[in-house]
Design an enzyme around this catalytic site. Structure first.
Site, PDB file in Angstrom:
ATOM      1  N   SER A  14      -5.072  -2.706  -8.123  1.00  0.00           N
ATOM      2  CA  SER A  14      -5.939  -3.693  -7.476  1.00  0.00           C
ATOM      3  C   SER A  14      -7.398  -3.249  -7.561  1.00  0.00           C
ATOM      4  O   SER A  14      -8.284  -4.047  -7.889  1.00  0.00           O
ATOM      5  CB  SER A  14      -5.574  -3.853  -5.998  1.00  0.00           C
ATOM      6  OG  SER A  14      -4.252  -4.312  -5.865  1.00  0.00           O
ATOM      7  N   ARG A  43     -13.155  -2.270  -0.863  1.00  0.00           N
ATOM      8  CA  ARG A  43     -12.034  -2.414   0.069  1.00  0.00           C
ATOM      9  C   ARG A  43     -12.100  -3.762   0.803  1.00  0.00           C
ATOM     10  O   ARG A  43     -11.067  -4.361   1.124  1.00  0.00           O
ATOM     11  CB  ARG A  43     -12.014  -1.226   1.041  1.00  0.00           C
ATOM     12  CG  ARG A  43     -10.698  -1.034   1.764  1.00  0.00           C
ATOM     13  CD  ARG A  43     -10.533   0.374   2.312  1.00  0.00           C
ATOM     14  NE  ARG A  43     -10.132   1.298   1.267  1.00  0.00           N
ATOM     15  CZ  ARG A  43      -8.872   1.487   0.856  1.00  0.00           C
ATOM     16  NH1 ARG A  43      -7.867   0.839   1.436  1.00  0.00           N
ATOM     17  NH2 ARG A  43      -8.600   2.320  -0.114  1.00  0.00           N
ATOM     18  N   HIS A  46     -10.787  -6.244  -1.638  1.00  0.00           N
ATOM     19  CA  HIS A  46      -9.335  -6.032  -1.712  1.00  0.00           C
ATOM     20  C   HIS A  46      -8.611  -6.716  -0.548  1.00  0.00           C
ATOM     21  O   HIS A  46      -7.550  -7.316  -0.719  1.00  0.00           O
ATOM     22  CB  HIS A  46      -9.077  -4.517  -1.703  1.00  0.00           C
ATOM     23  CG  HIS A  46      -7.640  -4.124  -1.722  1.00  0.00           C
ATOM     24  ND1 HIS A  46      -7.017  -3.541  -0.641  1.00  0.00           N
ATOM     25  CD2 HIS A  46      -6.704  -4.224  -2.683  1.00  0.00           C
ATOM     26  CE1 HIS A  46      -5.753  -3.305  -0.953  1.00  0.00           C
ATOM     27  NE2 HIS A  46      -5.532  -3.700  -2.174  1.00  0.00           N
TER      28      HIS A  46
END
Lengths: 210, 210
Positions: A14, A43, A46
């Site tokens: 990812s 992040r 994500h």
């Protein structure tokens, strides 16, 4: 077409896709960014599947250093709602000396909020302000963020870092503009967007760095 | 400019703003929508601050009726992660006869996942499939949604409704396309976007209707 991938490789894959697409979309390269800010942004992308937050994320220049100092110093983290607390990785959390506090569901908070005609979120934040809170993470309630800003300005509350990403239509955008204008070490996402996965992602990124 | 508003009026004012802006943005009126679908969409926009999800939300024609039947019948709700469980309103939850189950953190799940080389999310879903689950709510893990689709196709799992909104870059979009193609009564958001606040918002909207 479902990709066949081992569980332990999902996060790495990812992050690789995010990095690849990020630079394809923006034409910007890792060297254009502060590496630690990019790690946090990655992040956040994500956790949301959304690159557009890149344009609205804001880092106070001392935010990351102050957040890391809070974590390393074992200060506590205050989460405005249970979803933020639930989103902080349990392994990361156990490596962290401080505690994750969340009081919005306490009966005493509900009682005081009714008495004063204020929200449970701001009442809970005020009640937690004496508990050696190093990081405040607001993923839901603008009123909690506004209460934190007020207490910091009054000098009665001194968190190292505010992760201020409340979401919504009533005072969310305004509370985040006030946070930036107040010059408080903070990480935020301007506008109406925000939410507990963004707050948790920012905190998890800091915990990983520390 | 911070708006001065009573706590009990914040949600109503948010919903009013969403309705007003929604029709200003899209030129579409409430009569153009199924009222129950609009109520769910409105709560999703409220939880994310994002109107763009309007274009990617999908309702199976039986999804809402089946979800309400599960709630009224006292069947349990399975959440793939703690954040989804934490986001389901506690007052609403207590009015609901079924239980909210979430097993992803169980030691037994971690042990089995290690043994089989699968994710904890799919392992936990499989272990819960015998627990009278009426609604599956996936807000994070594509592997949990894929496991649920597989079990339904095999005829060994019969939830009334799948709220399938995993987020991310590896198999999230693909798992949701598969969910729609399988013809399972479901509510989803196509593409990479998704997340626990969206899953919780859909479930909370159904609980309010029921």
């Amino acid at each position: 077409m479902i990709q066949d991938i081992r569980p332990e490789d999902i996060e790495r894959e990812s992050f690789r896709i995010i990095e690849e697409e990020f630079f394809a979309r923006t034409g910007r390269h890792p060297v254009d960014f502060d590496a630690r800010e990019f790690a946090i942004l990655q992040r956040v992308i994500h956790a949301t599947g959304d690159f557009s937050l890149t344009d609205s994320i804001r880092f106070h220049p001392q935010a990351i250093d102050r957040g890391l100092a809070a974590i390393r110093g074992g200060r506590n983290l205050y989460a405005d709602v249970g979803m933020v607390a639930a989103g902080i990785g349990s392994k990361l959390q156990s490596a962290f000396c401080g505690r994750v506090l969340c009081r919005v569901g306490d009966a005493e908070v509900a009682r005081r909020a009714r008495e004063t005609g204020r929200t449970r979120s701001e009442t809970a934040l005020e009640m937690a302000s004496g508990d050696n809170v190093g990081i405040v993470a607001v993923g839901n309630a603008p009123t909690a963020l506004l209460a934190a800003i007020d207490l910091v300005r009054q000098g009665t509350f001194a968190p190292d870092l505010i992760v201020g990403v409340p979401v919504g239509f009533v005072n969310a955008a305004e509370s985040k503009e006030l946070l930036v204008a107040a010059g408080i070490p903070a990480i935020t996402v301007l506008g109406r967007r925000g939410g507990s996965p963004i707050a948790a992602a920012i905190v998890n990124a800091l915990l990983k760095m520390a």
